[in-house]
Design an enzyme around this catalytic site. Sequence first.
Site, mmCIF file in Angstrom:
data_model
loop_
_atom_site.group_PDB
_atom_site.id
_atom_site.type_symbol
_atom_site.label_atom_id
_atom_site.label_comp_id
_atom_site.label_asym_id
_atom_site.label_seq_id
_atom_site.Cartn_x
_atom_site.Cartn_y
_atom_site.Cartn_z
ATOM 1 N N ASP A 130 77.207 -22.169 2.142
ATOM 2 C CA ASP A 130 75.811 -21.704 2.055
ATOM 3 C C ASP A 130 74.960 -22.610 2.927
ATOM 4 O O ASP A 130 75.286 -23.777 3.130
ATOM 5 C CB ASP A 130 75.288 -21.814 0.611
ATOM 6 C CG ASP A 130 75.871 -20.744 -0.311
ATOM 7 O OD1 ASP A 130 76.466 -19.780 0.181
ATOM 8 O OD2 ASP A 130 75.713 -20.904 -1.544
ATOM 9 N N ARG A 182 77.280 -14.972 7.442
ATOM 10 C CA ARG A 182 76.432 -14.223 6.495
ATOM 11 C C ARG A 182 74.993 -14.401 6.964
ATOM 12 O O ARG A 182 74.528 -15.534 7.118
ATOM 13 C CB ARG A 182 76.587 -14.782 5.078
ATOM 14 C CG ARG A 182 75.585 -14.156 4.090
ATOM 15 C CD ARG A 182 75.343 -15.019 2.860
ATOM 16 N NE ARG A 182 76.505 -15.170 2.035
ATOM 17 C CZ ARG A 182 76.717 -16.257 1.285
ATOM 18 N NH1 ARG A 182 75.879 -17.271 1.294
ATOM 19 N NH2 ARG A 182 77.802 -16.348 0.550
HETATM 20 P P1 FDA Z 1 63.025 -9.528 0.295
HETATM 21 O O1 FDA Z 1 62.661 -10.832 -0.314
HETATM 22 O O2 FDA Z 1 62.087 -8.915 1.278
HETATM 23 O O3 FDA Z 1 63.316 -8.516 -0.875
HETATM 24 C C1 FDA Z 1 63.578 -7.138 -0.672
HETATM 25 C C2 FDA Z 1 63.648 -6.433 -2.031
HETATM 26 O O4 FDA Z 1 64.771 -6.943 -2.762
HETATM 27 C C3 FDA Z 1 62.461 -6.715 -2.932
HETATM 28 O O5 FDA Z 1 61.419 -5.819 -2.690
HETATM 29 C C4 FDA Z 1 63.060 -6.551 -4.314
HETATM 30 O O6 FDA Z 1 63.197 -5.185 -4.643
HETATM 31 C C5 FDA Z 1 64.451 -7.113 -4.138
HETATM 32 N N1 FDA Z 1 64.516 -8.548 -4.468
HETATM 33 C C6 FDA Z 1 64.626 -9.586 -3.599
HETATM 34 N N2 FDA Z 1 64.699 -10.763 -4.256
HETATM 35 C C7 FDA Z 1 64.609 -10.458 -5.569
HETATM 36 C C8 FDA Z 1 64.620 -11.229 -6.758
HETATM 37 N N3 FDA Z 1 64.732 -12.553 -6.731
HETATM 38 N N4 FDA Z 1 64.514 -10.589 -7.945
HETATM 39 C C9 FDA Z 1 64.424 -9.237 -8.004
HETATM 40 N N5 FDA Z 1 64.417 -8.452 -6.900
HETATM 41 C C10 FDA Z 1 64.500 -9.039 -5.708
HETATM 42 N N6 FDA Z 1 69.349 -18.083 1.306
HETATM 43 C C11 FDA Z 1 69.528 -19.276 1.932
HETATM 44 O O7 FDA Z 1 68.552 -19.906 2.359
HETATM 45 N N7 FDA Z 1 70.804 -19.779 2.095
HETATM 46 C C12 FDA Z 1 71.913 -19.101 1.666
HETATM 47 O O8 FDA Z 1 73.029 -19.588 1.854
HETATM 48 C C13 FDA Z 1 71.724 -17.847 1.021
HETATM 49 N N8 FDA Z 1 72.788 -17.130 0.563
HETATM 50 C C14 FDA Z 1 72.585 -15.834 0.092
HETATM 51 C C15 FDA Z 1 73.681 -15.017 -0.220
HETATM 52 C C16 FDA Z 1 73.480 -13.692 -0.548
HETATM 53 C C17 FDA Z 1 74.665 -12.817 -0.844
HETATM 54 C C18 FDA Z 1 72.154 -13.154 -0.611
HETATM 55 C C19 FDA Z 1 71.901 -11.704 -0.930
HETATM 56 C C20 FDA Z 1 71.074 -13.963 -0.363
HETATM 57 C C21 FDA Z 1 71.267 -15.313 -0.034
HETATM 58 N N9 FDA Z 1 70.189 -16.141 0.227
HETATM 59 C C22 FDA Z 1 70.407 -17.367 0.842
HETATM 60 C C23 FDA Z 1 68.812 -15.741 -0.211
HETATM 61 C C24 FDA Z 1 68.018 -15.069 0.903
HETATM 62 O O9 FDA Z 1 67.674 -16.016 1.877
HETATM 63 C C25 FDA Z 1 66.719 -14.436 0.341
HETATM 64 O O10 FDA Z 1 65.914 -15.433 -0.214
HETATM 65 C C26 FDA Z 1 66.959 -13.369 -0.705
HETATM 66 O O11 FDA Z 1 68.049 -12.563 -0.392
HETATM 67 C C27 FDA Z 1 65.718 -12.446 -0.868
HETATM 68 O O12 FDA Z 1 65.443 -11.809 0.332
HETATM 69 P P2 FDA Z 1 65.794 -10.274 0.686
HETATM 70 O O13 FDA Z 1 66.567 -10.283 1.945
HETATM 71 O O14 FDA Z 1 66.441 -9.623 -0.455
HETATM 72 O O15 FDA Z 1 64.405 -9.622 1.065
#
Ligand code: FDA
Length: 320
Positions: A130, A182
């Site tokens: 990560d 990723r």
């Molecule tokens: P965004 O924040 O725009 O969310 C899009 C939609 O997803 C929202 O409108 C909501 O519906 C839903 N959603 C998102 N977060 C939610 C929450 N907490 N609760 C409920 N609903 C939510 N980051 C990092 O810095 N280092 C890493 O190694 C990783 N590893 C990682 C692995 C995997 C498999 C995932 C999916 C994510 C990560 N992340 C991460 C976290 C990533 O950087 C980010 O903070 C989150 O995925 C939230 O961003 P989205 O891309 O979902 O978009």
Amino acid sequence: MLRTLLIMISRWRWARRVVSQWGIAKRMALRFVAGETLEEAIEVVRGINATGMSATLDFLGEDTSTEEEARNAAGTIREVVHQIEHSGVKSNISLKLTQLGLKFDEELCRENLISILQRAKDADMFVRIDMEDSPFLEATFSIFSEMRDNHGFENVGLVIQSYFYRSKEDTQRLLEKNTRIRLVKGAYKEPVEIAFPHKREVDEAFDEIGEVMIISSTGTNGWAASEDGKWPPITAIATHDEKRVAYAKDAAERAGLSKDRLEFQMLYGIRRNLQEELCREGYPVRVYVPFGEEWFPYYMRRLAERPANLWFFLSNLVKR
Ligand code: FDA
């Protein structure tokens, strides 16, 4: 502002100690965390596998401050590999370098990582490192390269965060070595000198970098996700954002990338409907499944991502 505050609190050791003891907080964290024990987490992974998706197990922990903590964490992660192998669940593992000692002893961190990568290699299993916040970015890239180039570990991959200005170049560099990546937006609070301050820019960079990864996975350079769930393809798009998912799907179609070479990854407890929809469409979907007692910082980052989660948490505390 609220996001900044929550991310700051996630680092406070005393808050971690106090809140981790509250039964109500623990129960609410279970929306995002598969339990405190490995047995509970393996059961959750079995359920995920039953719906056609694979998992990546994450033994929660970061910012360890003693050699004993870091060595114990490495021991537990090797045990996770062992349990995946013996239970037959479709999963690999994810880990954080500060959990293995990066913050106070880089050499110890390397030693711990090598022991895990070797154990995973014996199980023919991929390990995802990560990406944490910017103070650890350079060290993480450099330890990763050392593992690949000097120690010959092929079973290791990295995470790129689209909020950094430098990420497109980092991605190109990693792809030249066929690194499994990723792609995420980034979960920490970073200064404007190094990271996009606005969501729109982070989203645009996400699409752009994702497309570069997709194009690079076509032809002889790419791999399909493995049937046993242990190996991801080169491109893993990790987001719950439907627009980003749609963009990646279109980009893959334009590039002629087959579905089995484009993995979608999401966090346990978030957008289950979208996970299942992608799975039904024939894409490999991997769910990130965290477990363990050190759930506080991880939970705080999930609250920071969505204010509605925080109001839910606070209203439950008040109702108690
Ligand atoms: P965004 O924040 O725009 O969310 C899009 C939609 O997803 C929202 O409108 C909501 O519906 C839903 N959603 C998102 N977060 C939610 C929450 N907490 N609760 C409920 N609903 C939510 N980051 C990092 O810095 N280092 C890493 O190694 C990783 N590893 C990682 C692995 C995997 C498999 C995932 C999916 C994510 C990560 N992340 C991460 C976290 C990533 O950087 C980010 O903070 C989150 O995925 C939230 O961003 P989205 O891309 O979902 O978009």
